[in-house]
Design a protein around this motif. Structure first.
Motif, mmCIF file in Angstrom:
data_model
loop_
_atom_site.group_PDB
_atom_site.id
_atom_site.type_symbol
_atom_site.label_atom_id
_atom_site.label_comp_id
_atom_site.label_asym_id
_atom_site.label_seq_id
_atom_site.Cartn_x
_atom_site.Cartn_y
_atom_site.Cartn_z
ATOM 1 N N PHE A 92 23.179 29.215 83.704
ATOM 2 C CA PHE A 92 22.580 28.941 82.211
ATOM 3 C C PHE A 92 22.417 27.555 81.957
ATOM 4 O O PHE A 92 21.473 27.226 81.427
ATOM 5 C CB PHE A 92 24.146 29.158 81.608
ATOM 6 N N SER A 93 23.113 26.368 82.744
ATOM 7 C CA SER A 93 22.961 25.143 82.406
ATOM 8 C C SER A 93 21.681 24.731 82.843
ATOM 9 O O SER A 93 20.710 23.943 82.621
ATOM 10 C CB SER A 93 24.146 24.349 83.380
ATOM 11 N N GLU A 94 21.328 25.498 84.190
ATOM 12 C CA GLU A 94 20.027 25.178 84.810
ATOM 13 C C GLU A 94 18.782 25.539 84.025
ATOM 14 O O GLU A 94 17.715 24.515 83.815
ATOM 15 C CB GLU A 94 19.881 25.762 86.272
ATOM 16 N N ASN A 95 18.801 26.582 83.527
ATOM 17 C CA ASN A 95 17.961 27.356 82.459
ATOM 18 C C ASN A 95 17.622 26.417 81.061
ATOM 19 O O ASN A 95 16.432 25.927 80.903
ATOM 20 C CB ASN A 95 18.254 28.716 82.257
ATOM 21 N N ALA A 96 18.827 26.092 80.663
ATOM 22 C CA ALA A 96 18.788 25.105 79.608
ATOM 23 C C ALA A 96 18.118 23.874 79.596
ATOM 24 O O ALA A 96 17.224 23.252 78.878
ATOM 25 C CB ALA A 96 20.051 25.012 78.700
ATOM 26 N N GLN A 97 18.676 23.040 80.861
ATOM 27 C CA GLN A 97 17.810 22.035 81.164
ATOM 28 C C GLN A 97 16.103 22.151 81.437
ATOM 29 O O GLN A 97 15.474 21.149 81.086
ATOM 30 C CB GLN A 97 18.545 21.261 82.376
ATOM 31 N N HIS A 98 15.898 23.243 82.223
ATOM 32 C CA HIS A 98 14.436 23.399 82.659
ATOM 33 C C HIS A 98 13.769 23.381 81.119
ATOM 34 O O HIS A 98 12.600 22.936 81.104
ATOM 35 C CB HIS A 98 14.376 24.587 83.446
ATOM 36 N N LEU A 99 14.200 24.339 80.179
ATOM 37 C CA LEU A 99 13.386 24.626 79.180
ATOM 38 C C LEU A 99 13.240 23.377 78.047
ATOM 39 O O LEU A 99 12.263 23.053 77.692
ATOM 40 C CB LEU A 99 13.914 25.646 78.263
ATOM 41 N N THR A 100 14.340 22.561 78.202
ATOM 42 C CA THR A 100 14.361 21.312 77.494
ATOM 43 C C THR A 100 13.412 20.432 78.033
ATOM 44 O O THR A 100 12.337 19.735 77.357
ATOM 45 C CB THR A 100 15.591 20.518 77.509
ATOM 46 N N LYS A 101 13.280 20.179 79.176
ATOM 47 C CA LYS A 101 12.377 19.223 80.144
ATOM 48 C C LYS A 101 10.980 19.847 80.103
ATOM 49 O O LYS A 101 9.956 19.152 79.738
ATOM 50 C CB LYS A 101 12.838 18.995 81.487
ATOM 51 N N ALA A 102 10.517 21.165 80.222
ATOM 52 C CA ALA A 102 9.676 21.651 80.498
ATOM 53 C C ALA A 102 8.497 21.567 79.171
ATOM 54 O O ALA A 102 7.367 21.490 79.017
ATOM 55 C CB ALA A 102 9.468 23.048 80.783
ATOM 56 N N TYR A 103 9.195 22.066 77.971
ATOM 57 C CA TYR A 103 8.569 21.958 76.771
ATOM 58 C C TYR A 103 8.850 20.816 75.556
ATOM 59 O O TYR A 103 8.212 20.678 74.739
ATOM 60 C CB TYR A 103 8.890 23.078 76.239
ATOM 61 N N ASN A 104 9.877 19.794 76.271
ATOM 62 C CA ASN A 104 9.973 18.790 75.511
ATOM 63 C C ASN A 104 10.505 18.757 73.982
ATOM 64 O O ASN A 104 9.965 18.400 73.081
ATOM 65 C CB ASN A 104 9.112 17.734 75.568
ATOM 66 N N ARG A 105 11.197 20.015 73.721
ATOM 67 C CA ARG A 105 11.539 20.602 72.410
ATOM 68 C C ARG A 105 13.000 20.874 72.587
ATOM 69 O O ARG A 105 13.771 21.246 73.466
ATOM 70 C CB ARG A 105 10.896 22.068 71.999
ATOM 71 N N PRO A 106 13.694 20.887 71.272
ATOM 72 C CA PRO A 106 15.001 21.366 71.245
ATOM 73 C C PRO A 106 15.326 22.699 71.475
ATOM 74 O O PRO A 106 14.265 23.484 71.573
ATOM 75 C CB PRO A 106 15.327 21.096 69.875
ATOM 76 N N VAL A 107 16.431 23.156 72.220
ATOM 77 C CA VAL A 107 16.550 24.426 72.518
ATOM 78 C C VAL A 107 17.757 25.228 71.873
ATOM 79 O O VAL A 107 18.418 24.279 71.432
ATOM 80 C CB VAL A 107 16.763 24.772 74.243
ATOM 81 N N MET A 108 17.519 26.388 71.684
ATOM 82 C CA MET A 108 18.923 26.960 70.946
ATOM 83 C C MET A 108 18.964 28.601 71.707
ATOM 84 O O MET A 108 18.012 28.986 71.913
ATOM 85 C CB MET A 108 18.276 27.518 69.389
ATOM 86 N N CYS A 109 20.254 28.673 72.315
ATOM 87 C CA CYS A 109 20.830 29.989 73.037
ATOM 88 C C CYS A 109 20.794 31.021 71.770
ATOM 89 O O CYS A 109 21.776 30.875 71.071
ATOM 90 C CB CYS A 109 21.806 29.854 73.971
ATOM 91 N N THR A 110 20.105 32.033 71.685
ATOM 92 C CA THR A 110 20.125 33.074 70.742
ATOM 93 C C THR A 110 20.973 34.150 71.112
ATOM 94 O O THR A 110 21.180 34.892 70.105
ATOM 95 C CB THR A 110 18.776 33.574 70.040
ATOM 96 N N GLU A 111 21.187 34.370 72.383
ATOM 97 C CA GLU A 111 22.214 35.453 72.761
ATOM 98 C C GLU A 111 22.865 34.632 73.835
ATOM 99 O O GLU A 111 22.275 34.092 75.108
ATOM 100 C CB GLU A 111 21.407 36.631 73.270
ATOM 101 N N CYS A 112 24.165 34.731 73.877
ATOM 102 C CA CYS A 112 24.871 34.188 74.952
ATOM 103 C C CYS A 112 26.230 34.887 75.145
ATOM 104 O O CYS A 112 26.539 35.922 74.182
ATOM 105 C CB CYS A 112 25.295 32.737 74.796
ATOM 106 N N VAL A 113 26.932 34.917 76.149
ATOM 107 C CA VAL A 113 28.048 35.601 76.468
ATOM 108 C C VAL A 113 28.251 36.938 76.923
ATOM 109 O O VAL A 113 27.713 37.915 76.194
ATOM 110 C CB VAL A 113 29.341 35.286 75.202
#
Length: 124
Positions: A15-36
């Motif tokens: 989960f952490s790896e995916n969030a970090q990748h998306l933040t860096k790859a797109y240089n945009r804020p991220v929001m997890c719209t489905e978790c748990v």
């Protein structure tokens, strides 16, 4: 897009790896719209509220989880093993009590966690 959204049902490390990748790859804020997704699922071993919400608080990532109260949508049922006793998404029983002791312990201190997170430097 102005904001990047993603779903995160996998173990907190992935989960952490995916969030970090998306933040860096797109240089945009991220929001997890489905978790748990507490139980082992097609995405891996699953995660829990205490893991993903703590991660999100520390990094200022908004989180959205399906299923608050066990009800008609049946989001407490595991996608692959409906006999599993661990609820998949839901947090509360219909009477308002917690489905999992782990969640109850975490949410007892959640307001303080939010207040503390606001005063800490942002983790990246």
């Amino acid at each position: 897009s102005d904001i990047i959204t993603f779903h995160g049902y996998d173990a907190i490390s992935q989960f952490s790896e995916n969030a970090q990748h998306l933040t860096k790859a797109y240089n945009r804020p991220v929001m997890c719209t489905e978790c748990v997704g507490r139980t082992e699922n097609k995405f891996g071993v699953g995660n829990h509220y205490d893991e993903v919400l703590t991660y999100g608080l520390e990094r200022r990532i908004p989180m959205f989880a399906w299923g608050l109260v066990n009800g008609r949508t049946q989001t407490h049922l595991d996608w692959h093993n409906q006999c599993n006793s661990m609820p998949f998404h839901d947090l509360l029983k219909s009477d308002g009590t917690f489905l999992c002791e782990r969640d109850e312990m975490f949410f007892q201190n959640f307001p303080q966690r939010i207040a503390t997170a606001k005063t800490k430097p942002l983790k990246i």
